[in-house]
Design a protein around this motif. Structure first.
Motif, PDB file in Angstrom:
ATOM      1  N   ASP A 177       1.214 133.649 -10.713  1.00  0.00           N
ATOM      2  CA  ASP A 177       0.532 134.391  -9.661  1.00  0.00           C
ATOM      3  C   ASP A 177      -0.960 134.439  -9.980  1.00  0.00           C
ATOM      4  O   ASP A 177      -1.399 135.171 -10.874  1.00  0.00           O
ATOM      5  CB  ASP A 177       1.114 135.799  -9.573  1.00  0.00           C
ATOM      6  CG  ASP A 177       0.511 136.616  -8.434  1.00  0.00           C
ATOM      7  OD1 ASP A 177      -0.406 136.118  -7.750  1.00  0.00           O
ATOM      8  OD2 ASP A 177       0.947 137.771  -8.241  1.00  0.00           O
ATOM      9  N   MET A 217      -3.252 135.806  -8.509  1.00  0.00           N
ATOM     10  CA  MET A 217      -3.878 137.076  -8.140  1.00  0.00           C
ATOM     11  C   MET A 217      -3.544 138.193  -9.124  1.00  0.00           C
ATOM     12  O   MET A 217      -4.010 139.324  -8.962  1.00  0.00           O
ATOM     13  CB  MET A 217      -3.428 137.500  -6.728  1.00  0.00           C
ATOM     14  CG  MET A 217      -3.867 136.547  -5.630  1.00  0.00           C
ATOM     15  SD  MET A 217      -5.660 136.458  -5.509  1.00  0.00           S
ATOM     16  CE  MET A 217      -6.022 138.128  -4.952  1.00  0.00           C
ATOM     17  N   THR A 239      -9.008 137.662 -12.344  1.00  0.00           N
ATOM     18  CA  THR A 239      -7.863 137.005 -11.710  1.00  0.00           C
ATOM     19  C   THR A 239      -8.204 135.527 -11.613  1.00  0.00           C
ATOM     20  O   THR A 239      -9.366 135.160 -11.394  1.00  0.00           O
ATOM     21  CB  THR A 239      -7.565 137.567 -10.308  1.00  0.00           C
ATOM     22  OG1 THR A 239      -8.727 137.431  -9.491  1.00  0.00           O
ATOM     23  CG2 THR A 239      -7.152 139.038 -10.397  1.00  0.00           C
ATOM     24  N   TYR A 287      -7.630 133.436  -9.346  1.00  0.00           N
ATOM     25  CA  TYR A 287      -8.222 133.204  -8.025  1.00  0.00           C
ATOM     26  C   TYR A 287      -9.238 134.307  -7.794  1.00  0.00           C
ATOM     27  O   TYR A 287      -8.884 135.475  -7.603  1.00  0.00           O
ATOM     28  CB  TYR A 287      -7.147 133.222  -6.945  1.00  0.00           C
ATOM     29  CG  TYR A 287      -7.649 132.860  -5.558  1.00  0.00           C
ATOM     30  CD1 TYR A 287      -7.675 131.530  -5.150  1.00  0.00           C
ATOM     31  CD2 TYR A 287      -8.091 133.842  -4.681  1.00  0.00           C
ATOM     32  CE1 TYR A 287      -8.136 131.190  -3.883  1.00  0.00           C
ATOM     33  CE2 TYR A 287      -8.558 133.503  -3.414  1.00  0.00           C
ATOM     34  CZ  TYR A 287      -8.584 132.181  -3.027  1.00  0.00           C
ATOM     35  OH  TYR A 287      -9.049 131.842  -1.771  1.00  0.00           O
ATOM     36  N   MET A 324     -11.517 136.551  -5.956  1.00  0.00           N
ATOM     37  CA  MET A 324     -11.711 137.007  -4.579  1.00  0.00           C
ATOM     38  C   MET A 324     -13.168 137.329  -4.262  1.00  0.00           C
ATOM     39  O   MET A 324     -13.522 137.522  -3.101  1.00  0.00           O
ATOM     40  CB  MET A 324     -10.837 138.232  -4.319  1.00  0.00           C
ATOM     41  CG  MET A 324      -9.349 137.943  -4.284  1.00  0.00           C
ATOM     42  SD  MET A 324      -8.895 136.889  -2.874  1.00  0.00           S
ATOM     43  CE  MET A 324      -9.188 138.014  -1.505  1.00  0.00           C
TER      44      MET A 324
END
Length: 480
Positions: free
Chosen positions: A126, A128, A168, A170, A172
């Protein structure tokens, strides 16, 4: 007999069709090929091999690839990956500019993890999930130990971290326009003490000999240790050359009006294949994989467990009477079970390597590649309507269509072992590997093999029917 052996070599090609059409239930069936004066009898004999899952605490890892993070899988347990690394220093290094008033303003560690060729993150799990990475100073010289079970506490000051950051995989905070621009590379930035950068500059002035060569630099700055200290659920994959230290400072320069001005500069130090990089893996909660299972064994990477095959060569040598028969064919395929159904289930390893258990250490330490005599790389025998061999430029060495890893005809390995050790069964290990190849015309050759650093796992079928092996042999009889 020499004459007969020469004739035998001529007709071996005729056996290929027979090998591919052998019924697993055939045993001791004779087929004859008849030149008028000679008789060659071909036999197919069926035997049962054994399989088990064994622990693989560490693997040889002389590669710049590395994983960072932690992830749990309900089947394959928890894996934690961290990195010990040195940095490359060019001979006679000096700061490109003279820092204003001799001061370095800040320092940071940056871990880049570039997108793959299709534009996706090189990460597992994951992306995120929140994680925290912490950096510690190395205060002892790193040994050139390329195994993945080195203990960082033997080298590091674990009481005085240099810095940490939450992240994270990814990010954001990055806009979609920047992410899609083609210029963006994902990274983790860890703020380091400014004193560290100052220490580097002061050393260039007070003791320039520390930068005269790599060994001297390693004495001055042995390296860093990067580890996950919070969170679980994601691993990023990068390479040593993508880990860098950056030190910021200002230097004085005349502007276009002839006035003194300060210009911001950065000094970089990168990891490199020329210096030590050690990826350490901790695999936990894997004891259940080692329990005897009648239906399957396990293979996972990086490290953890692998499959061991035992071929009944003592039984084969007795049944075939190797002084009387020539072993021509022994095709080995391994079937695997479908992957578990959840979002982050492990995929099958890209390639499997088959080789004798007692040759594993020397194989990787010498940088060997498969020779199709004592070591074999898996290939995609068929995928739908297409057929492949190990000389095709495929990105994986298995057929997802038939869920099969194919190793081809390994009869040379069987013959060699029986000749040397007829009273000892042959133990083979099946190991996940990363393969790099080179191309000549339309043929692809293995350029390098490494123990796999890709997160993968597969269940190899070991039911009775899947462990049957058919040995094709022949006997020459001169009727003159």
């Amino acid at each position: 007999m020499k004459k007969g052996l020469n004739k035998l070599a001529v007709v071996l090609c005729l056996f290929t069709g027979l090998m591919s059409s052998c019924d697993d239930d055939l045993t001791g069936v004779g087929t004859t090929i008849l030149p008028p004066e000679d008789l060659i009898t071909v036999y197919t004999d069926t035997f049962q091999m054994k399989a088990s899952t064994i622990r693989l605490d560490s693997v040889y890892a002389k590669t710049t690839d590395c994983l960072i993070g932690e992830m749990y899988d309900p089947i394959y347990g928890t894996i934690k990956a961290d990195v010990l690394c040195q940095f490359y220093c060019e001979e006679g290094f000096e700061f490109a500019k003279t820092p204003y008033e001799g001061k370095v303003d800040s320092a940071e560690l940056i871990i880049f993890y570039p997108y793959n060729s299709t534009g996706g993150l090189v990460a597992y799990g994951d992306t995120m999930t929140p994680l925290q990475v912490t950096v510690y100073p190395v205060n002892q010289q790193l040994k050139r130990n390329f195994y993945t079970n080195d203990n960082p506490e033997d080298y590091c000051d674990m009481q005085n971290p240099l810095g940490s950051v939450s992240y994270t995989a990814y990010d954001m905070t990055i806009s979609d326009s920047l992410r899609k621009s083609g210029d963006y590379i994902p990274f983790i930035r860890v703020k380091l003490p400014a004193d560290l950068g100052q220490k580097f500059y002061d050393e260039t002035i007070n003791n320039p000999a520390a930068f005269q060569n790599q060994n001297a630099f390693n004495e001055f700055f042995p390296g860093i240790y990067i580890t996950n200290t919070y969170g679980s659920g994601c691993l990023i994959k990068t390479a040593g050359e993508n880990i860098a230290m950056r030190m910021f400072y200002n230097y004085a320069e005349l502007d276009s009006a002839g006035q003194d001005s300060l210009v911001l500069a950065a000094q970089w130090f990168y990891g490199s294949k020329d210096v030590v990089q050690i990826n350490r893996f901790i695999n936990s909660n894997i004891d259940q994989l080692l329990v005897d299972n009648p239906t399957h064994t396990y293979i996972k990477s990086p490290a953890g467990v692998c499959t061991k095959l035992v071929l009944p060569t003592t039984e084969i040598s007795q049944a075939l009477d190797i002084n009387d028969r020539f072993i021509n064919g022994f095709t080995l395929d391994l079937k695997y079970l479908p992957a578990d159904e959840w979002n982050y289930a492990y995929s099958p390893p890209g390639y499997l390597l088959l080789l004798p258990e007692d040759s594993v250490t020397s194989f990787f330490e010498k940088g060997s590649v498969e020779n199709s005599a004592t070591s074999f790389i898996s290939y995609m025998a068929t995928d739908g309507t297409k057929s492949y061999t190990s000389s095709n430029g495929t990105y994986r060495g298995y057929s997802s269509y038939t869920r099969t890893y194919s190793f081809g005809n390994i009869s040379t390995l069987l013959r060699t072992h029986i000749e040397k050790s007829p009273d000892k069964d042959l133990s083979l290990l099946v190991l996940p590997v990363d393969r790099r190849w080179t191309q000549s015309s339309d043929t692809y050759y293995t350029a390098a093999l490494f123990n796999s650093f890709s997160l993968s796992g597969v269940k190899i079928r070991t039911g009775e029917d899947y462990m049957k092996v058919v040995v094709l042999s022949s006997k020459f009889e001169n009727k003159e």
